[in-house]
Design a protein around this motif. Sequence first.
Motif, PDB file in Angstrom:
ATOM      1  N   GLN A   1     -43.103   0.192   9.522  1.00 27.42           N
ATOM      2  CA  GLN A   1     -43.433   1.301  10.420  1.00 27.42           C
ATOM      3  C   GLN A   1     -42.961   2.635   9.818  1.00 27.42           C
ATOM      4  OE1 GLN A   1     -41.189   1.664  13.957  1.00 27.42           O
ATOM      5  NE2 GLN A   1     -42.798   2.672  15.103  1.00 27.42           N
ATOM      6  N   ARG A   2     -41.814   2.603   9.183  1.00 28.49           N
ATOM      7  CA  ARG A   2     -41.223   3.823   8.630  1.00 28.49           C
ATOM      8  C   ARG A   2     -42.022   4.356   7.435  1.00 28.49           C
ATOM      9  NH1 ARG A   2     -34.891   3.347   7.853  1.00 28.49           N
ATOM     10  NH2 ARG A   2     -34.969   3.061  10.103  1.00 28.49           N
ATOM     11  N   TRP A   3     -42.582   3.442   6.631  1.00 28.55           N
ATOM     12  CA  TRP A   3     -43.191   3.869   5.365  1.00 28.55           C
ATOM     13  C   TRP A   3     -44.701   3.738   5.303  1.00 28.55           C
ATOM     14  CZ3 TRP A   3     -40.888   6.814   1.986  1.00 28.55           C
ATOM     15  CH2 TRP A   3     -39.498   6.867   1.977  1.00 28.55           C
ATOM     16  N   GLU A   4     -45.323   3.198   6.350  1.00 30.97           N
ATOM     17  CA  GLU A   4     -46.761   2.917   6.248  1.00 30.97           C
ATOM     18  C   GLU A   4     -47.595   4.172   5.990  1.00 30.97           C
ATOM     19  OE1 GLU A   4     -47.183   0.847   9.866  1.00 30.97           O
ATOM     20  OE2 GLU A   4     -46.947   2.616  11.101  1.00 30.97           O
ATOM     21  N   LYS A   5     -47.241   5.267   6.649  1.00 28.88           N
ATOM     22  CA  LYS A   5     -48.075   6.468   6.507  1.00 28.88           C
ATOM     23  C   LYS A   5     -47.992   7.051   5.088  1.00 28.88           C
ATOM     24  CE  LYS A   5     -49.319  10.767   8.660  1.00 28.88           C
ATOM     25  NZ  LYS A   5     -48.982  11.816   9.610  1.00 28.88           N
TER      26      LYS A   5
ATOM     27  N   LYS B   1     -36.405   4.546  -1.711  1.00 27.80           N
ATOM     28  CA  LYS B   1     -37.656   5.311  -1.776  1.00 27.80           C
ATOM     29  C   LYS B   1     -38.269   5.260  -3.183  1.00 27.80           C
ATOM     30  CE  LYS B   1     -39.502   9.971  -1.176  1.00 27.80           C
ATOM     31  NZ  LYS B   1     -39.172  11.372  -0.942  1.00 27.80           N
ATOM     32  N   THR B   2     -37.445   5.537  -4.201  1.00 27.45           N
ATOM     33  CA  THR B   2     -38.004   5.566  -5.559  1.00 27.45           C
ATOM     34  C   THR B   2     -38.464   4.163  -5.980  1.00 27.45           C
ATOM     35  OG1 THR B   2     -35.820   5.323  -6.532  1.00 27.45           O
ATOM     36  CG2 THR B   2     -36.653   7.538  -6.322  1.00 27.45           C
ATOM     37  N   TRP B   3     -37.727   3.164  -5.547  1.00 31.52           N
ATOM     38  CA  TRP B   3     -38.106   1.780  -5.877  1.00 31.52           C
ATOM     39  C   TRP B   3     -39.428   1.420  -5.193  1.00 31.52           C
ATOM     40  CZ3 TRP B   3     -38.268  -2.912  -3.002  1.00 31.52           C
ATOM     41  CH2 TRP B   3     -38.371  -4.064  -3.788  1.00 31.52           C
ATOM     42  N   LEU B   4     -39.533   1.803  -3.911  1.00 34.55           N
ATOM     43  CA  LEU B   4     -40.764   1.529  -3.157  1.00 34.55           C
ATOM     44  C   LEU B   4     -41.964   2.196  -3.831  1.00 34.55           C
ATOM     45  CD1 LEU B   4     -42.433   0.713  -0.605  1.00 34.55           C
ATOM     46  CD2 LEU B   4     -41.589   2.778   0.478  1.00 34.55           C
ATOM     47  N   TYR B   5     -41.785   3.451  -4.240  1.00 28.57           N
ATOM     48  CA  TYR B   5     -42.898   4.164  -4.867  1.00 28.57           C
ATOM     49  C   TYR B   5     -43.259   3.546  -6.217  1.00 28.57           C
ATOM     50  CZ  TYR B   5     -43.761   7.765  -1.453  1.00 28.57           C
ATOM     51  OH  TYR B   5     -44.150   8.414  -0.297  1.00 28.57           O
ATOM     52  N   ARG B   6     -42.264   2.972  -6.886  1.00 30.83           N
ATOM     53  CA  ARG B   6     -42.576   2.304  -8.156  1.00 30.83           C
ATOM     54  C   ARG B   6     -43.456   1.080  -7.879  1.00 30.83           C
ATOM     55  NH1 ARG B   6     -37.562   0.250 -10.850  1.00 30.83           N
ATOM     56  NH2 ARG B   6     -36.927   2.403 -10.532  1.00 30.83           N
ATOM     57  N   VAL B   7     -43.028   0.304  -6.891  1.00 30.30           N
ATOM     58  CA  VAL B   7     -43.824  -0.876  -6.517  1.00 30.30           C
ATOM     59  C   VAL B   7     -45.220  -0.441  -6.070  1.00 30.30           C
ATOM     60  CG1 VAL B   7     -44.019  -2.786  -4.840  1.00 30.30           C
ATOM     61  CG2 VAL B   7     -41.803  -2.244  -5.851  1.00 30.30           C
ATOM     62  N   ALA B   8     -45.253   0.616  -5.255  1.00 35.10           N
ATOM     63  CA  ALA B   8     -46.531   1.059  -4.679  1.00 35.10           C
ATOM     64  C   ALA B   8     -47.488   1.548  -5.769  1.00 35.10           C
ATOM     65  CB  ALA B   8     -46.283   2.155  -3.653  1.00 35.10           C
ATOM     66  N   THR B   9     -46.996   2.404  -6.670  1.00 34.99           N
ATOM     67  CA  THR B   9     -47.913   2.947  -7.682  1.00 34.99           C
ATOM     68  C   THR B   9     -48.388   1.845  -8.631  1.00 34.99           C
ATOM     69  OG1 THR B   9     -45.944   3.713  -8.821  1.00 34.99           O
ATOM     70  CG2 THR B   9     -47.234   5.372  -7.710  1.00 34.99           C
ATOM     71  N   ASN B  10     -47.490   0.931  -8.987  1.00 36.06           N
ATOM     72  CA  ASN B  10     -47.918  -0.176  -9.849  1.00 36.06           C
ATOM     73  C   ASN B  10     -48.985  -1.020  -9.158  1.00 36.06           C
ATOM     74  OD1 ASN B  10     -46.259   0.507 -11.942  1.00 36.06           O
ATOM     75  ND2 ASN B  10     -44.567  -0.807 -11.289  1.00 36.06           N
TER      76      ASN B  10
END
Lengths: 192, 223
Positions: free
Chosen positions: A29-33, A74-83
């Motif tokens: 819920q926190r990061w979906e948007k 946050k930075t870890w999530l964005y790494r997973v997301a962009t990959n």
Amino acid sequence: MQEILTYNDENLCRSICKGNRYAFEVLIQRWEKPIFNLAYRYLLNREAAEDCTQEIFIKLFNKLQKFNYDSSFKTWLYRVATNTVIDYQRKQLRYREVSTDDFVMEGLRTDSEESVEDKMENINRINAVQSAIKKLPKIQKHVLILKEFSGMTFDEISESTGIPISTVKSRLYTALENLKKEISRQYQGGEI
Amino acid sequence: MKKAYKEKIIDYLYGEMTKTEKKEFEKEIKNSDVLEHKVEELKNLRFFFNEFKDFEAPDFYLDRAAIYNNISSQDSGFSLRRIPLLGKAAIVLVAFFLVLSVLRTTVVLNDDGFKISFGSSIADAGGEKAAGINNQMIIDEIKKYIDDKDNSQRMHVGKLVDELDKRNDVRRRMELQAIYKDIESLKINTQARFLGTEVTLNGIINYIYKQDNIKTVQNAGGI
């Protein structure tokens, strides 16, 4: 249960690893948007972005045990997301081109007092920018999206991509330069 | 353009300079037409990025938020701990029969639509014998559900989900989600935009927690 809503991301991760399903829902819920928006900026197609957002959260969950808490979540999530987005794009290209939305009206700020001509002009410009971003080399697109649309700091981008800050900045500069050239070309040598 | 200047321009454009650095750089800009032109060009380009707004997340995210609000309001107000044991038992019994009656009525009144079963088989929900139901019939029912032009079926299930959330009936909600997931597995979810959006993240939860013995249409019996 209400207390969990006040947890920071790292504590939510710890809780998820202990098997707390609700913590994972709170994290989604926190990061979906922001994650949906990130996926959209890459894919320029709402349906594909939704699909990809799902993949990102599944991958996030599966990799969560490997998160070592040294970097920020946050930075870890964005790494997973962009990959994941890049993989998704690659997979889609292998089978079929992801069609981009004809025009991303829903993503445009509109001023009700604008004339129709102004709106159309604005639409053309935005289309030109979208199409130019699409043509950027991978790393330039990556840095540009993270900075301009995800609002990450240079430190965060550097941590997330593993690229030194000075390189992040020079890549961003080159991305902006390339964008400018491409847009000018689309406008047949005119200024944007 | 030298690398040092590229970095300086980026720092300037993105507000990464201290006040002193900014003043010094602005002096440099004033003294160099080339630099001034470059900075102006990139500023103009960045202006267009402001035209893009953040996209709203799809509906299902908002539904999820509503569930959390529901749970948190329950936490802050009503609590079973404050009620004596007999009262608790009575509440549980009443709630159980209420849920049963609501679910039965809602689902069975679905004349030609999608027959959803909770706690019993799909066949039971439709009042038919299990032997009379086959996979093709289920698929046909789901197709009808997907072709739901006036949204009545969707509203129907939406109400059901709301009811389950109100009652914090996680198990039955999971069963509902599992049915959606089965629809996905039938590779027809792409036709069902509403399912595609509503189910996706719920689908994740199911996918991840499938080891929690979630009942699916197949193992709920009746097929």
